[in-house]
Design an enzyme around this catalytic site. Sequence first.
Site, PDB file in Angstrom:
ATOM      1  N   LYS A 125      36.010   0.012 141.481  1.00  0.00           N
ATOM      2  CA  LYS A 125      35.454   1.226 140.877  1.00  0.00           C
ATOM      3  C   LYS A 125      35.492   2.327 141.909  1.00  0.00           C
ATOM      4  CE  LYS A 125      33.564   2.562 137.006  1.00  0.00           C
ATOM      5  NZ  LYS A 125      33.725   2.019 135.631  1.00  0.00           N
ATOM      6  N   ASP A 165      36.260   7.219 133.628  1.00  0.00           N
ATOM      7  CA  ASP A 165      34.864   6.835 133.412  1.00  0.00           C
ATOM      8  C   ASP A 165      34.149   8.174 133.149  1.00  0.00           C
ATOM      9  OD1 ASP A 165      32.990   4.285 133.794  1.00  0.00           O
ATOM     10  OD2 ASP A 165      31.894   5.943 134.653  1.00  0.00           O
TER      11      ASP A 165
HETATM   12  P1  NDP Z   1      32.088  10.832 129.243  1.00  0.00           P
HETATM   13  O1  NDP Z   1      32.065  11.627 130.475  1.00  0.00           O
HETATM   14  O2  NDP Z   1      33.191  11.001 128.267  1.00  0.00           O
HETATM   15  O3  NDP Z   1      30.723  11.006 128.437  1.00  0.00           O
HETATM   16  C1  NDP Z   1      29.490  10.738 129.017  1.00  0.00           C
HETATM   17  C2  NDP Z   1      28.394  11.111 128.029  1.00  0.00           C
HETATM   18  O4  NDP Z   1      27.151  10.639 128.530  1.00  0.00           O
HETATM   19  C3  NDP Z   1      28.254  12.614 127.866  1.00  0.00           C
HETATM   20  O5  NDP Z   1      27.771  12.893 126.585  1.00  0.00           O
HETATM   21  C4  NDP Z   1      27.213  12.935 128.939  1.00  0.00           C
HETATM   22  O6  NDP Z   1      26.476  14.127 128.703  1.00  0.00           O
HETATM   23  C5  NDP Z   1      26.297  11.740 128.821  1.00  0.00           C
HETATM   24  N1  NDP Z   1      25.605  11.533 130.087  1.00  0.00           N
HETATM   25  C6  NDP Z   1      26.144  11.306 131.306  1.00  0.00           C
HETATM   26  N2  NDP Z   1      25.198  11.199 132.228  1.00  0.00           N
HETATM   27  C7  NDP Z   1      24.030  11.359 131.588  1.00  0.00           C
HETATM   28  C8  NDP Z   1      22.685  11.352 131.996  1.00  0.00           C
HETATM   29  N3  NDP Z   1      22.357  11.148 133.282  1.00  0.00           N
HETATM   30  N4  NDP Z   1      21.727  11.544 131.055  1.00  0.00           N
HETATM   31  C9  NDP Z   1      22.063  11.749 129.765  1.00  0.00           C
HETATM   32  N5  NDP Z   1      23.330  11.761 129.304  1.00  0.00           N
HETATM   33  C10 NDP Z   1      24.290  11.572 130.217  1.00  0.00           C
HETATM   34  O7  NDP Z   1      32.008   9.302 129.728  1.00  0.00           O
HETATM   35  P2  NDP Z   1      32.384   7.978 128.934  1.00  0.00           P
HETATM   36  O8  NDP Z   1      32.064   8.125 127.487  1.00  0.00           O
HETATM   37  O9  NDP Z   1      33.736   7.565 129.341  1.00  0.00           O
HETATM   38  O10 NDP Z   1      31.368   6.941 129.592  1.00  0.00           O
HETATM   39  C11 NDP Z   1      30.078   6.676 129.050  1.00  0.00           C
HETATM   40  C12 NDP Z   1      29.566   5.353 129.572  1.00  0.00           C
HETATM   41  O11 NDP Z   1      30.463   4.304 129.174  1.00  0.00           O
HETATM   42  C13 NDP Z   1      29.449   5.226 131.088  1.00  0.00           C
HETATM   43  O12 NDP Z   1      28.359   4.392 131.398  1.00  0.00           O
HETATM   44  C14 NDP Z   1      30.751   4.526 131.481  1.00  0.00           C
HETATM   45  O13 NDP Z   1      30.615   3.842 132.706  1.00  0.00           O
HETATM   46  C15 NDP Z   1      30.892   3.566 130.319  1.00  0.00           C
HETATM   47  N6  NDP Z   1      32.231   3.048 130.049  1.00  0.00           N
HETATM   48  C16 NDP Z   1      33.291   3.873 129.861  1.00  0.00           C
HETATM   49  C17 NDP Z   1      34.535   3.349 129.554  1.00  0.00           C
HETATM   50  C18 NDP Z   1      35.712   4.220 129.260  1.00  0.00           C
HETATM   51  O14 NDP Z   1      36.756   3.666 128.911  1.00  0.00           O
HETATM   52  N7  NDP Z   1      35.621   5.510 129.340  1.00  0.00           N
HETATM   53  C19 NDP Z   1      34.758   1.901 129.493  1.00  0.00           C
HETATM   54  C20 NDP Z   1      33.553   1.107 129.641  1.00  0.00           C
HETATM   55  C21 NDP Z   1      32.351   1.690 129.921  1.00  0.00           C
HETATM   56  P3  NDP Z   1      26.865  15.468 129.535  1.00  0.00           P
HETATM   57  O15 NDP Z   1      28.212  15.864 129.021  1.00  0.00           O
HETATM   58  O16 NDP Z   1      25.774  16.410 129.211  1.00  0.00           O
HETATM   59  O17 NDP Z   1      26.902  15.064 130.983  1.00  0.00           O
HETATM   60  O1  2IT Z   2      33.687   0.773 132.947  1.00  0.00           O
HETATM   61  C1  2IT Z   2      34.858   0.577 132.562  1.00  0.00           C
HETATM   62  O2  2IT Z   2      35.231  -0.527 132.176  1.00  0.00           O
HETATM   63  C2  2IT Z   2      35.780   1.716 132.562  1.00  0.00           C
HETATM   64  N1  2IT Z   2      35.380   2.820 132.903  1.00  0.00           N
HETATM   65  C3  2IT Z   2      37.222   1.515 132.187  1.00  0.00           C
HETATM   66  C4  2IT Z   2      38.011   0.973 133.350  1.00  0.00           C
HETATM   67  C5  2IT Z   2      39.489   0.877 133.135  1.00  0.00           C
HETATM   68  O3  2IT Z   2      40.145   0.501 134.127  1.00  0.00           O
HETATM   69  O4  2IT Z   2      40.008   1.131 132.049  1.00  0.00           O
END
Ligand code: NDP
Ligand code: 2IT
Length: 444
Positions: A125, A165
């Site tokens: 990561k 992420d």
């Molecule tokens: P994005 O940046 O696309 O979206 C994040 C969302 O969460 C936004 O709406 C953001 O709001 C909100 N957010 C972030 N930090 C906070 C906070 N401290 N308090 C409240 N809201 C918050 O990220 P992703 O959708 O990609 O990721 C979301 C989660 O999923 C994370 O935990 C990530 O690690 C996990 N994840 C992502 C994967 C992926 O493929 N993208 C895969 C597996 C897990 P704002 O815009 O206002 O900051």
């Molecule tokens: O938390 C996660 O699994 C991710 N942000 C996706 C990682 C990836 O390599 O696609």
Amino acid sequence: MDYVESVLEELKAKDPNEPEFHQAATEILRGLRPVVEKHPEYERAALLERFVEPERVVMFRVPWVDDGGKVRVNRGYRVQFNSAIGPYKGGLRFHPSVNLSIIKFLGLEQILKNSLSGLPIGGGKGGADFDPKGKSDGEVMRFCQSFMTELYRHIGQDTDVPAGDIGVGGREIGYLFGQYKRIANEHVGVLTGRGLSYGGSLARTEATGYGLVYMVEEALKCRGDGLKGKTLIVSGSGNVAIYAVEKAQSLGAKVVAMYDSNGYIYDKKGIDLAVIKQIKEVERGRIKEYAERVKTAEYHEGCRGIWAIPCDIALPCATQNEIDGESAKLLVKNGVKLVGEGANMPTTLDGIAVFQRAGVVFLPAKAANAGGVATSALEMAQSSSRLFWPFEEVDAKLKNIMINIYHNMDRAAEEYGVKGDYVAGANIAGFMKVASAMMSQGIV
Ligand code: NDP
Ligand code: 2IT
């Protein structure tokens, strides 16, 4: 003190300022207790001590120049945690809160998640304490170029393959890839989540959210139920949240609330996802604007209030520790039946205990959100074979992977005497393969 607790004590003493890492390690290692009791050879090989120690940590300076000509400096990270079963794989997070503790917790989770996916990927990561919010495209590009100018020497398609992420989506991956290609002079699958015109996979954008809902639907199906007619809360409004909502709605569920870091919207008629996509994906705006455009919706400042809304199913899809013990109690009181973690570690240890005591079906992050990284591994396979698979093919593989993960963790929990405890089940099912690979490879 038993083996698990002594490893946890040592880890906390060594790095006392890493609360998120301690939290993830505690959840994982305590879940593995039945495994190490059954396998005393693991303790003799100091397997847990090696498992919680990253193979390599890289921290670096990221200098860049903003639109006003001012020089800015951020800190970049890549934690190459475990390569026992494949090249390091895991996302990059750009958010002002990023520090070593957060990247290490994410990396540790990633090892087991990637193992659960059934594909040959190790865990890593990275990220930076850079905030893309409010920055121009030019500033984001210059930041990404500076970040990759250091990172490129540590990664490679067979070494370490980063992805997105929080704060790293299609735009950032494009800039990062462009700079990698320029420096390394090779067009390879060194990053996933790439655009479709330069090596990306169909369905990667949707994969984490869709995968989460495929697992939720399978868990419900095994209980003679389904998503149709269910009321959902999905926190966040980024990549994971948007595609979880899309899939849940297509299966007949009603999503009534979402948030961003400023506040939440409540729309009892059911959220109009096209409006959310326009605000978040096209305009990069705030969720508050939804309530200005959709008459049936209310907007409330602050995030916590969302968990007081009654629902059948909660899908936390924003960030770590968004549901604490108090919020979990509110959800239980209002009748929640299932919680599926789209974000990484969105529930505190207290919150998990509340759900489990109440008999809520709890699908932990490393299983429930594995669809994203699994589809990243499918993107790697397509890059290596220089082929593209149709959307339906990738989506069908994703669905199959999520159903398999669900049954593997369910079976592992039962086999180790903790039936229905999917936190332990996912940790055990993910760990067994990593443990076997580490034991075979000697003391490394
Ligand atoms: P994005 O940046 O696309 O979206 C994040 C969302 O969460 C936004 O709406 C953001 O709001 C909100 N957010 C972030 N930090 C906070 C906070 N401290 N308090 C409240 N809201 C918050 O990220 P992703 O959708 O990609 O990721 C979301 C989660 O999923 C994370 O935990 C990530 O690690 C996990 N994840 C992502 C994967 C992926 O493929 N993208 C895969 C597996 C897990 P704002 O815009 O206002 O900051
Ligand atoms: O938390 C996660 O699994 C991710 N942000 C996706 C990682 C990836 O390599 O696609």
